[in-house]
Design an enzyme around this catalytic site. Structure first.
Site, PDB file in Angstrom:
ATOM      1  N   GLU A  24      -8.869 -14.467 -12.692  1.00 59.70           N
ATOM      2  CA  GLU A  24      -7.846 -15.196 -13.444  1.00 59.70           C
ATOM      3  C   GLU A  24      -7.147 -16.203 -12.532  1.00 59.70           C
ATOM      4  O   GLU A  24      -7.058 -17.384 -12.848  1.00 59.70           O
ATOM      5  CB  GLU A  24      -6.838 -14.189 -14.006  1.00 59.70           C
ATOM      6  CG  GLU A  24      -5.693 -14.813 -14.773  1.00 59.70           C
ATOM      7  CD  GLU A  24      -4.635 -13.792 -15.157  1.00 59.70           C
ATOM      8  OE1 GLU A  24      -3.838 -14.112 -16.051  1.00 59.70           O
ATOM      9  OE2 GLU A  24      -4.578 -12.698 -14.557  1.00 59.70           O
ATOM     10  N   HIS A  25      -6.612 -15.731 -11.415  1.00 61.05           N
ATOM     11  CA  HIS A  25      -5.957 -16.592 -10.419  1.00 61.05           C
ATOM     12  C   HIS A  25      -6.747 -16.539  -9.115  1.00 61.05           C
ATOM     13  O   HIS A  25      -7.094 -15.451  -8.649  1.00 61.05           O
ATOM     14  CB  HIS A  25      -4.540 -16.106 -10.105  1.00 61.05           C
ATOM     15  CG  HIS A  25      -3.655 -15.942 -11.298  1.00 61.05           C
ATOM     16  ND1 HIS A  25      -3.458 -14.712 -11.913  1.00 61.05           N
ATOM     17  CD2 HIS A  25      -2.906 -16.838 -11.983  1.00 61.05           C
ATOM     18  CE1 HIS A  25      -2.620 -14.872 -12.926  1.00 61.05           C
ATOM     19  NE2 HIS A  25      -2.268 -16.142 -12.996  1.00 61.05           N
TER      20      HIS A  25
END
Length: 424
Positions: free
Chosen positions: A319-320
């Site tokens: 995601e990040h």
């Protein structure tokens, strides 16, 4: 924090939480109750699940004014600047309708139309994040959506957190309703006396909200079924271990099931970060949540080379992704799978969560392999435009009929043939 030498492929992917049979049955029962009883079901369920005895669902202007009185000026200013940054970024995503005319007079094109209405679910209590309101509302507004509804579960006294009300007001959202859980999703999907039915539902929530979104999908659109938060840090030996530890913990404090992972070719850095994580954990207000996340879903992967570390990152599809290495921009072309990419030591993940401008609603559970952050395109429809000229049909009609008959669709072919016959 466990340190693992990479030998085999790794994955953040977990089985999606589809809920227990009891949870699924409860959600379907709630949806049916809301469809049958409308507002009365919402009042009953809000008292049952949230402990709030309401007489009206809609937030009143007096409540918004009271919320403003609670907000300190520096916070209000930060909200305003964040809104500016996020709006500026999303304005750059806008697409325009287009048409092209071919030499035979045929006109082809694509028409961009905003959705008529969108509903945003905002969790209550400690998970009532004003930043999520900005990230969901602003791309919808930039897309041109005219009707935006916010739903959020009330606290026991019937109130909605001040940060939620002020942020919604700063964005110009007029309809804010005190309802949460699966019942809020059902109301947005099917409508009640007080809750207008919408075309799309976005926003995070607990397992009951997620199951309800899945259940109504198809009747309305939804954004995604998001999993727990994830961060992967790609770092070389020069990276600051204190920064890395702090950034890993920034995601670990979200949820006991959040993933926080460092990938590095440096064993020395790995050991320093492990020590730093333990030290910083001791002073965190949410240390029990963060500690459980680090214990169960945290890891430091040590690779032979930086190139191998990049391969691991692409396998994880996080995601990040933070890149804390010399010349971080040089890695950008090598990264194929990540929801958001943060480059350099000053691009800490919270910069993107709150202020920089890109959307923080991101694909999780490895789905960055094939999906994207929430964006303006999520709030528009694209219609194809076809205006065939007589010359084009005369030239291509026989080919079209042949393709229709190849598929055994005689009526399709005759719809073309009848026009060709008229022109002979």
């Amino acid at each position: 924090m466990k340190i693992v030498t990479i030998n085999d492929s790794v994955s953040l992917k977990r089985d999606l939480d589809t809920g227990t049979d009891m949870q699924q049955n409860a959600v379907h029962s709630i949806i049916a109750q809301v469809r049958e009883q409308g507002d009365q079901a919402l009042f009953t369920l809000t008292k049952q699940f949230d402990g709030a005895d309401l007489t009206t669902l809609r937030v009143q202007q007096a409540e918004i004014e009271a919320a403003y009185r609670e907000m300190e000026e520096p916070v209000l200013q930060a909200i305003g600047e964040a809104i500016e940054n996020i709006r500026d970024f999303h304005e750059r995503q806008k697409r325009n309708s287009w048409m092209t005319t071919k030499s035979d007079g045929t006109i082809l094109g694509q028409k961009i139309t905003p959705l008529d209405s969108v509903g945003l679910y905002v969790p209550g209590g400690k998970a009532a994040y004003p930043s999520s309101i900005m990230m969901n509302v602003i791309p919808a507004q930039v897309a041109g959506v005219q009707n935006i509804v916010i739903v959020s579960p009330p606290q026991k006294d019937g109130s909605i957190p001040a940060g939620v009300l002020v942020t919604a007001a700063e964005l110009g959202v007029k309809t804010i309703l005190k309802v949460g859980g699966a019942q809020a999703i059902a109301a947005l999907a099917y409508g009640t006396e007080s809750v207008p039915a919408v075309d799309k539902i976005t926003g995070p929530g607990n397992i009951y909200v997620a199951l309800a979104k899945r259940a109504v999908f198809g009747h309305v659109d939804i954004d995604m079924i998001a999993g727990p938060s994830e961060i992967v840090v790609l770092a070389d030996e020069r990276a600051n271990p204190r920064y890395i530890a702090a950034d890993l913990l920034s995601q670990a404090e979200h949820d006991e099931r959040a993933s926080a992972i460092l990938v590095t070719p440096s064993r020395a850095l790995a050991e320093e970060v492990a020590v730093e994580v333990d030290q910083q954990l001791t002073t965190l207000p949410k240390r029990e949540i963060a500690a459980a996340s680090i214990r169960d879903y945290g890891a430091i992967y040590v690779t032979e080379t930086l190139e191998e570390a990049v391969s691991v990152v692409n396998e994880l599809a996080p995601e990040h992704l933070e890149i804390l290495a010399e010349e971080p921009m040089s890695f950008l072309g090598k990264i194929r799978h990540a929801g958001a990419i943060f480059l350099g030591p000053y691009s800490s993940e919270p910069v993107g969560d709150y202020f920089a401008g890109p959307n923080h609603v991101l694909p999780t559970n490895g789905t960055a392999r094939f999906s994207s952050p929430l964006n303006v395109d999520d709030f528009v429809k694209k219609s194809s435009i076809i205006s065939y000229s007589k010359a084009a049909l005369l030239e291509n009609g026989a080919k079209i009929s042949a393709l229709a008959r190849l598929e055994g669709l005689e009526a399709h072919a005759r719809a073309i043939d009848i026009r060709l016959e008229d022109e002979r």
